[in-house]
Enzyme design. Structure first.
Site, PDB file in Angstrom:
ATOM      1  N   GLY A  52      75.633  -0.428  92.587  1.00 17.90           N
ATOM      2  CA  GLY A  52      74.857  -1.658  92.767  1.00 17.90           C
ATOM      3  C   GLY A  52      75.198  -2.764  91.788  1.00 17.90           C
ATOM      4  O   GLY A  52      74.472  -3.742  91.671  1.00 17.90           O
ATOM      5  N   ASN A  84      73.961   4.789 102.399  1.00 19.12           N
ATOM      6  CA  ASN A  84      72.672   5.046 101.756  1.00 19.12           C
ATOM      7  C   ASN A  84      71.879   3.741 101.757  1.00 19.12           C
ATOM      8  O   ASN A  84      72.154   2.850 100.962  1.00 19.12           O
ATOM      9  CB  ASN A  84      72.904   5.545 100.322  1.00 19.12           C
ATOM     10  CG  ASN A  84      71.613   5.692  99.543  1.00 19.12           C
ATOM     11  OD1 ASN A  84      70.536   5.725 100.126  1.00 19.12           O
ATOM     12  ND2 ASN A  84      71.727   5.792  98.223  1.00 19.12           N
ATOM     13  N   GLU A 133      79.699   9.301  91.817  1.00 26.18           N
ATOM     14  CA  GLU A 133      79.161   7.943  91.747  1.00 26.18           C
ATOM     15  C   GLU A 133      78.935   7.560  90.285  1.00 26.18           C
ATOM     16  O   GLU A 133      77.865   7.874  89.727  1.00 26.18           O
ATOM     17  CB  GLU A 133      77.834   7.872  92.498  1.00 26.18           C
ATOM     18  CG  GLU A 133      77.938   8.203  93.962  1.00 26.18           C
ATOM     19  CD  GLU A 133      76.847   7.507  94.770  1.00 26.18           C
ATOM     20  OE1 GLU A 133      77.212   6.752  95.673  1.00 26.18           O
ATOM     21  OE2 GLU A 133      75.662   7.694  94.474  1.00 26.18           O
ATOM     22  N   HIS A 193      70.950  11.753  93.603  1.00 26.00           N
ATOM     23  CA  HIS A 193      71.392  10.362  93.431  1.00 26.00           C
ATOM     24  C   HIS A 193      70.980   9.886  92.040  1.00 26.00           C
ATOM     25  O   HIS A 193      69.926  10.267  91.530  1.00 26.00           O
ATOM     26  CB  HIS A 193      70.769   9.476  94.512  1.00 26.00           C
ATOM     27  CG  HIS A 193      71.372   8.115  94.553  1.00 26.00           C
ATOM     28  ND1 HIS A 193      71.012   7.125  93.666  1.00 26.00           N
ATOM     29  CD2 HIS A 193      72.341   7.584  95.331  1.00 26.00           C
ATOM     30  CE1 HIS A 193      71.733   6.042  93.916  1.00 26.00           C
ATOM     31  NE2 HIS A 193      72.548   6.294  94.934  1.00 26.00           N
ATOM     32  N   GLU A 244      69.725   7.270  91.006  1.00 21.62           N
ATOM     33  CA  GLU A 244      68.402   6.632  90.931  1.00 21.62           C
ATOM     34  C   GLU A 244      67.297   7.686  90.867  1.00 21.62           C
ATOM     35  O   GLU A 244      66.269   7.488  90.224  1.00 21.62           O
ATOM     36  CB  GLU A 244      68.218   5.669  92.116  1.00 21.62           C
ATOM     37  CG  GLU A 244      69.085   4.422  91.942  1.00 21.62           C
ATOM     38  CD  GLU A 244      69.595   3.800  93.225  1.00 21.62           C
ATOM     39  OE1 GLU A 244      69.051   4.073  94.303  1.00 21.62           O
ATOM     40  OE2 GLU A 244      70.576   3.025  93.140  1.00 21.62           O
ATOM     41  N   SER A 302      79.661   0.410  94.496  1.00 24.56           N
ATOM     42  CA  SER A 302      80.153  -0.930  94.844  1.00 24.56           C
ATOM     43  C   SER A 302      81.373  -0.914  95.763  1.00 24.56           C
ATOM     44  O   SER A 302      82.281  -1.738  95.630  1.00 24.56           O
ATOM     45  CB  SER A 302      80.436  -1.732  93.564  1.00 24.56           C
ATOM     46  OG  SER A 302      79.233  -1.926  92.841  1.00 24.56           O
ATOM     47  N   LYS A 304      68.953   3.264 100.820  1.00 27.42           N
ATOM     48  CA  LYS A 304      67.957   3.234  99.736  1.00 27.42           C
ATOM     49  C   LYS A 304      66.595   2.794 100.316  1.00 27.42           C
ATOM     50  O   LYS A 304      66.311   3.141 101.458  1.00 27.42           O
ATOM     51  CB  LYS A 304      68.411   2.329  98.599  1.00 27.42           C
ATOM     52  CG  LYS A 304      69.847   2.588  98.171  1.00 27.42           C
ATOM     53  CD  LYS A 304      70.168   1.989  96.846  1.00 27.42           C
ATOM     54  CE  LYS A 304      71.650   2.009  96.617  1.00 27.42           C
ATOM     55  NZ  LYS A 304      72.002   1.933  95.225  1.00 27.42           N
TER      56      LYS A 304
END
Ligand code: PEP
Length: 251
Positions: free
Chosen positions: A173, A10, A167, A95, A97, A213, A12
């Site tokens: 991240g 991904n 996730e 996701h 985010e 991560s 992003k």
């Protein structure tokens, strides 16, 4: 049939230039990749078509999001039908985010998932708990609630087009990876949930990948867990170490 290992990258909202994108793709195009693993890369939408045209055939391309309508007055959105027409086979939905920054609810994610599958896209469906929810012992309940919204709108046969990405938000991240035991426990809970909420066959056949991560240094151990069927990789997918993550299952 054993579940095929799956590794997704991904990107992003990266990279910032077409030159950098070419460098990343150059590394992947010239690498010795484990062809037993299904490999998918998800660039920003601007790069979907150029990447589809330049990436080696073993790599598939994914959008990072889509809307649930086919067309119309939805400024800034891309539709499942447009992705299918552009020969993009996958889309990432839900996701964290998108859930946290863009306020996407589980119901909206479910509606998008249904629309994407109806259009013949395959979906990488992301779920996961925050640190606070984990510390309150709510991990399984939070993830089940996110999945239940999707269960409510899919038919059993739809699940063949879904890869679930577990996730944990606290691992995305942050450099704080889940231990292999934490990942295995969450994945096993998801599998148990699918068995009850959908069917034992869907539970057995659906790939559940881990994201948060993942690096070249931690991927091998995570990949030994029986319910970890691959990875969704953010930051490290932009680096040459992504090749090692793709090859995690290779001895
Ligand atoms: C992600 O964005 O899906 C992700 C897992 O990011 P990272 O690997 O950077 O934690």
């Amino acid at each position: 049939m054993p579940r095929q290992f799956f590794v997704g990258g991904n990107f992003k909202m990266n990279p910032i230039s077409r030159d950098q994108k070419q460098t990343i793709i150059g590394v992947l195009n010239s690498a010795d990749l484990d062809t037993a693993t299904e490999i998918v890369v998800a660039p920003p939408s601007l790069y979907l078509i150029p990447l589809r045209d330049t990436v080696r055939t073993e790599l598939q391309v994914s959008a990072q999001n889509c809307y649930y309508k086919d067309s119309g007055a939805f400024t800034g959105e891309i539709s499942p039908a447009q992705l299918v027409d552009a020969k993009i086979p996958y889309v990432i939905l839900g996701h964290s985010e998108r859930r946290s920054i863009f306020n996407e609810t589980s119901e909206l994610v479910a509606q998008k998932t249904k629309a994407a599958l109806n259009a013949t896209l395959k979906v990488i469906l992301c779920v996961g708990e925050t640190l606070q929810e984990r510390e309150l012992g709510q991990t399984a309940a939070v993830v089940e609630k996110q999945l239940q919204a999707v269960v409510n709108v899919l038919q059993e046969s739809d699940w063949s087009g879904v890869v679930i990405a577990y996730e944990p938000v606290w691992a995305i991240g942050t450099g704080k990876v889940a231990t292999s035991a934490q990942a295995q426990e969450a994945h096993a809970d998801i599998r148990q949930f699918l068995s009850k909420a959908v069917s034992p066959a869907v539970s057995e056949n659906t790939r559940i990948i881990y994201g948060g991560s993942v690096t070249a240094a931690n991927c091998k151990e995570l990949s030994t867990q029986s319910d970890v069927d691959g990875f969704l990789v953010g930051g490290a997918s932009l680096k040459p170490e992504f090749v090692d993550i793709i090859n995690a299952k290779r001895n």
